[in-house]
Design a protein around this motif. Structure first.
Motif, PDB file in Angstrom:
ATOM      1  N   GLU A  19       7.414  10.981   5.075  1.00 18.59           N
ATOM      2  CA  GLU A  19       6.237  10.677   4.259  1.00 18.59           C
ATOM      3  C   GLU A  19       5.009  11.403   4.796  1.00 18.59           C
ATOM      4  N   LEU A  20       4.173  11.872   3.884  1.00 18.87           N
ATOM      5  CA  LEU A  20       2.865  12.397   4.264  1.00 18.87           C
ATOM      6  C   LEU A  20       1.829  11.944   3.255  1.00 18.87           C
ATOM      7  N   GLU A  21       0.565  11.950   3.704  1.00 18.74           N
ATOM      8  CA  GLU A  21      -0.541  11.551   2.838  1.00 18.74           C
ATOM      9  C   GLU A  21      -1.506  12.710   2.706  1.00 18.74           C
ATOM     10  N   ILE A  22      -1.874  13.025   1.474  1.00 21.74           N
ATOM     11  CA  ILE A  22      -2.813  14.106   1.205  1.00 21.74           C
ATOM     12  C   ILE A  22      -3.849  13.585   0.220  1.00 21.74           C
ATOM     13  N   LYS A  23      -5.099  13.530   0.670  1.00 20.71           N
ATOM     14  CA  LYS A  23      -6.204  13.044  -0.174  1.00 20.71           C
ATOM     15  C   LYS A  23      -5.856  11.718  -0.844  1.00 20.71           C
ATOM     16  N   LYS A  24      -5.356  10.812  -0.035  1.00 13.40           N
ATOM     17  CA  LYS A  24      -5.033   9.439  -0.428  1.00 13.40           C
ATOM     18  C   LYS A  24      -3.788   9.302  -1.302  1.00 13.40           C
ATOM     19  N   SER A  25      -3.163  10.412  -1.699  1.00 12.96           N
ATOM     20  CA  SER A  25      -1.873  10.333  -2.400  1.00 12.96           C
ATOM     21  C   SER A  25      -0.753  10.304  -1.371  1.00 12.96           C
ATOM     22  N   ARG A  26       0.215   9.422  -1.596  1.00 16.46           N
ATOM     23  CA  ARG A  26       1.391   9.349  -0.713  1.00 16.46           C
ATOM     24  C   ARG A  26       2.527  10.164  -1.320  1.00 16.46           C
ATOM     25  N   ARG A 104       5.612  10.248  -5.577  1.00 15.43           N
ATOM     26  CA  ARG A 104       4.162  10.326  -5.367  1.00 15.43           C
ATOM     27  C   ARG A 104       3.485   9.070  -5.883  1.00 15.43           C
ATOM     28  N   TYR A 105       2.692   8.462  -4.988  1.00 17.10           N
ATOM     29  CA  TYR A 105       1.777   7.401  -5.390  1.00 17.10           C
ATOM     30  C   TYR A 105       0.378   8.006  -5.421  1.00 17.10           C
ATOM     31  N   GLY A 107      -3.423   8.779  -5.375  1.00 19.30           N
ATOM     32  CA  GLY A 107      -4.513   8.153  -4.618  1.00 19.30           C
ATOM     33  C   GLY A 107      -5.866   8.219  -5.272  1.00 19.30           C
TER      34      GLY A 107
END
Length: 217
Positions: A19-26, A104-105, A107
């Motif tokens: 998992e990674l987070e980019i600009k609040k999207s998971r 993708r969730y 953000g």
């Protein structure tokens, strides 16, 4: 006419998640090793069911050896920004029999087309690095027949010489040891076996298969 010898190929070592987070999207990447398209589709269906509430479950897979089949899906992301970069990672790594699903969730911050391409590609690439690869190498399978008194030592000698011992079967009249040997090395193996056992053990070809060798990073 004999069938052509299969070629070695790369695949992932098993199943895993990164998992990674980019600009609040998971971005949650699930990778798995599969045998065919049916298994790949079943894996995708399972992830989509598990993450039913996510904005997107984008997918890519490659299956098959000599003539691989490829599929990808953006699952609602702008065309070409998700499934294609995911598939490109699998291609670039030379992988087959591998499926990737990136969930993708959202953000709340849009990433733009370029940002999405990088995010989905990075999710798969980092997951591959974390899980690790192995090479599946084709071998001829030989059945070595020997007696009970020689079996233990012969097994040790086979392993010490770097041969792949696949199976041992004990019977009243002797021991059968299955060995995987590169097809180009069958004659050399026969010579080695004759010398190692003084001609007491014999080997007969019984088929083909693959052995799996981890690929070091």
């Amino acid at each position: 006419m004999s069938e052509p010898t299969p070629k070695p190929y790369l695949t992932v070592r098993g199943s895993g998640v990164h998992e990674l987070e980019i600009k609040k999207s998971r971005f949650i990447c699930h990778l798995a090793r599969v045998a065919d398209e049916e298994e790949a589709q079943a894996f995708i269906a399972g992830i989509r069911k598990q993450y039913w509430d996510a904005r997107h479950n984008c997918t890519a897979f490659v299956v098959g050896g000599e003539h691989p089949r490829e599929r990808s899906s953006d699952d609602g992301e702008p065309g070409g920004t998700a499934g294609v970069p995911m598939l490109e990672v699998l291609r670039r790594r030379g992988l087959t029999d591998t499926v990737a699903v990136v969930t993708r969730y959202f953000g709340g911050i849009k990433l733009g087309a370029g940002g999405l391409v990088r995010a989905y590609g990075t999710a798969v690439s980092e997951a591959v690095d974390e899980l690790g690869l192995l090479e599946r190498r084709p071998v001829a399978v030989l059945a070595v027949q020997t007696d009970h008194t020689r079996a233990g030592r012969l097994e040790n000698d086979l392993r010490a010489a770097g041969h792949v011992v696949r199976d041992l079967a004990y019977a009243a009249d002797g021991v059968r040891i299955e060995v995987g040997v590169p097809e180009a090395g069958v004659t050399e193996f026969q010579v080695w076996l004759a010398e190692a056992t003084g001609g007491a053990a014999v080997a007969e070809p019984v088929g083909r298969d693959f052995v799996e060798v981890p690929v070091e990073a």
